[in-house]
Design an enzyme around this catalytic site. Structure first.
Site, PDB file in Angstrom:
ATOM      1  N   LYS A 113     -16.191  23.429   2.727  1.00  0.00           N
ATOM      2  CA  LYS A 113     -15.434  22.525   3.697  1.00  0.00           C
ATOM      3  C   LYS A 113     -15.629  23.126   5.045  1.00  0.00           C
ATOM      4  O   LYS A 113     -15.500  24.562   5.221  1.00  0.00           O
ATOM      5  CB  LYS A 113     -14.138  22.375   2.968  1.00  0.00           C
ATOM      6  CG  LYS A 113     -13.160  21.556   3.975  1.00  0.00           C
ATOM      7  CD  LYS A 113     -11.851  21.226   3.259  1.00  0.00           C
ATOM      8  CE  LYS A 113     -10.691  22.186   3.258  1.00  0.00           C
ATOM      9  NZ  LYS A 113     -10.239  22.800   4.626  1.00  0.00           N
ATOM     10  N   GLU A 182      -5.117  15.914   6.939  1.00  0.00           N
ATOM     11  CA  GLU A 182      -3.984  16.612   7.062  1.00  0.00           C
ATOM     12  C   GLU A 182      -3.100  16.404   8.161  1.00  0.00           C
ATOM     13  O   GLU A 182      -3.440  16.238   9.406  1.00  0.00           O
ATOM     14  CB  GLU A 182      -4.431  18.240   7.357  1.00  0.00           C
ATOM     15  CG  GLU A 182      -3.124  19.040   7.323  1.00  0.00           C
ATOM     16  CD  GLU A 182      -3.543  20.615   6.866  1.00  0.00           C
ATOM     17  OE1 GLU A 182      -4.509  20.969   6.923  1.00  0.00           O
ATOM     18  OE2 GLU A 182      -2.532  21.368   7.152  1.00  0.00           O
TER      19      GLU A 182
HETATM   20  O1  KIV Z   1      -7.303  26.188   3.399  1.00  0.00           O
HETATM   21  C1  KIV Z   1      -6.440  25.394   2.959  1.00  0.00           C
HETATM   22  O2  KIV Z   1      -5.876  25.486   1.993  1.00  0.00           O
HETATM   23  C2  KIV Z   1      -6.915  24.103   3.090  1.00  0.00           C
HETATM   24  C3  KIV Z   1      -6.011  22.962   2.505  1.00  0.00           C
HETATM   25  C4  KIV Z   1      -4.607  22.808   3.309  1.00  0.00           C
HETATM   26  C5  KIV Z   1      -6.502  21.420   2.772  1.00  0.00           C
HETATM   27  O3  KIV Z   1      -7.683  23.665   4.024  1.00  0.00           O
END
Ligand code: KIV
Length: 260
Positions: A113, A182
């Protein structure tokens, strides 16, 4: 059955909610997996909840890999995703490919991600997808930009909302398989969810997303501070404190260990 990206896409079409939580070690990941969480995210929030930093910025690629390896050992069913940490992908395409490749090769997770929707990030998503690295996007409040954005809700002005909607569409067109939304107004998250054919996973973005994610220490009542959009479903901090006190009393009263 192990969850695949194709399964997530099918669930979006079927309007079956996707459940996601974060994990940072083996035992937590194993419990979440056995509870049938669909996506287990090794989020860079582990910098705060597992390592005690005041933001996500200090966590390194080596630390993310270390935690993702442990998480992956505990997971059989969920799709596993690991965050690319701050400055492990923003310098160049080559750096982003190298970092994402290391995460997949060294940890065994399925996807990475990354945050933001700037054209340079979109280029990286295209390249990663091309070479077989599945990418989850993340727009709205992007904690790696906390020093510019703060932790406040994003997308409140029409101009900001338009930029975020366009970023999400560009991420989907570049090949991202899902996008975290978010801290956005529900209306903006709903527009994005309608506009893209990949699942949106909300955190503080309302009920109209295709799924929801929470930081697990927030869900369990272990965090120092819970963001206004999260919910502690249990007060584990209190349960742990009471349990430790009970143990200490048993030791003081020679009730533990048992004499036999
Ligand atoms: O780092 C994380 O926990 C996240 C979530 C808030 C989606 O990116």
């Amino acid at each position: 059955m192990a969850i695949t990206i194709q399964q997530l896409l099918k669930w979006k079409q079927q309007q079956r909610s996707i459940i996601s939580l974060t994990a940072w070690d083996y035992s937590l990941a194993k419990v979440l997996d056995e509870a049938e969480v669909d996506i287990i995210l090794v989020g860079d929030s582990l910098a705060m909840v597992a390592l005690g930093h005041s933001s996500t910025l200090p966590v390194t690629l080596e630390e993310m890999i270390h935690h993702a390896k442990a998480v992956k050992r505990g997971v059989k069913r969920a799709l596993t995703v690991c965050d690319l940490p701050f400055l492990s992908y923003q310098q160049s395409l080559a750096q982003g490919i190298e970092s994402a490749g290391r995460i997949l090769k060294e940890t065994g997770v399925t996807a990475v991600k990354l945050e933001g929707g700037h054209p340079r990030i979109i280029e990286l998503v295209k390249e990663l997808t091309l070479i077989g690295v599945p990418v989850m996007g993340h727009v709205g409040l992007t904690p790696q930009s906390v020093n510019i954005l703060g932790y406040k809700q994003q997308g409140k002005t029409p101009k900001e909302a338009e930029r975020i909607i366009n970023e999400a569409i560009a991420l989907a067109e570049a090949g991202a398989f899902a996008i975290v939304l978010e801290h956005l107004p529900t209306k903006i998250a709903a527009i994005i969810t309608d506009a893209v054919n990949i699942p949106t996973i909300g955190i503080g973005a309302g009920v109209e997303c295709d799924g929801q994610v929470l930081v697990t220490s927030d869900l369990l009542g272990l965090s120092d501070r819970v963001p206004p959009f999260a919910k502690a479903y249990v007060n584990l901090r209190e349960i742990i404190t009471n349990t430790v006190q009970e143990f200490a009393q048993d030791v003081a009263n020679q009730k533990f260990p048992p004499s036999e």
